[in-house]
Design a protein around this motif. Sequence first.
Motif, short mmCIF file in Angstrom:
data_model
loop_
_atom_site.label_atom_id
_atom_site.label_comp_id
_atom_site.label_asym_id
_atom_site.label_seq_id
_atom_site.Cartn_x
_atom_site.Cartn_y
_atom_site.Cartn_z
N ARG A 154 -14.62 5.78 4.92
CA ARG A 154 -13.72 5.67 3.86
C ARG A 154 -12.22 5.80 3.84
O ARG A 154 -11.80 6.31 4.42
N SER A 158 -9.26 5.31 -1.42
CA SER A 158 -10.50 5.51 -2.08
C SER A 158 -10.63 6.88 -2.20
O SER A 158 -11.02 7.57 -3.35
N GLU A 162 -10.37 8.99 -6.06
CA GLU A 162 -11.56 9.67 -6.50
C GLU A 162 -11.03 11.22 -6.93
O GLU A 162 -11.39 11.85 -7.95
N MET A 165 -9.12 11.11 -10.21
CA MET A 165 -10.21 10.95 -11.26
C MET A 165 -10.66 11.87 -11.76
O MET A 165 -10.59 12.34 -12.94
N TYR A 166 -10.95 12.95 -10.61
CA TYR A 166 -11.50 14.48 -11.25
C TYR A 166 -10.32 15.24 -11.64
O TYR A 166 -10.52 15.91 -12.53
#
Length: 199
Positions: A154, A158, A162, A165-166
């Motif tokens: 990953r 990325s 993520e 976003m959390y």
Amino acid sequence: MALLHILMSAFIGLMCARGCWSGCVEVESNTEAVLGQGFKLGCISCKLRREVEATSSVEWYFKSKEDADFSLIYHYEDYQEEIFDERFQDRLVWNGSKKTTDLLDGSVYILNISFDDAGLYKCYVERTLYYEHYEFHTNASKFVKLTVVPTVNRELTSIIGEVMMYVANIGLTFWLLVEMVYCYRKIAAAGEEALRENA
């Protein structure tokens, strides 16, 4: 007047350039495949004049770390494909331009990637342009250095995306909770005020 002429020329040039760019854009292929999965070897080769009729053929060559030279593994022309290397038999399929003999996209797809597929690939595109009184032959080569990894690596962007976003979800949930408490207190205070007035 001269300024107007320059602006008009720049606008026409920009529109022509945008038209050319929208037709075909050469992009680099991905270079990291995951063991046991499929992988697309990308090969985009644009032609200079879109309006000129043309035919083309695509050949793929492969050189592993142990090989001294490239060896022909695949050929595609006139809707026909042929695999020349038994290592890629039943694993290499056409993934380029469809329903045309003018192949701008010469990509192929490798099924069930193994560590033996790591190495240097060469895509060789040969094209014939048909003008009114003559034919013009041209060719281009693209190289893809492929590495094979056991699991997906990953990218940092990325992971950061993520996490952000959390964090945003938690922040919005907390803000919504604060708003609900604030509204509840205002409603309760208004209700108590109304009771006192009635009394």
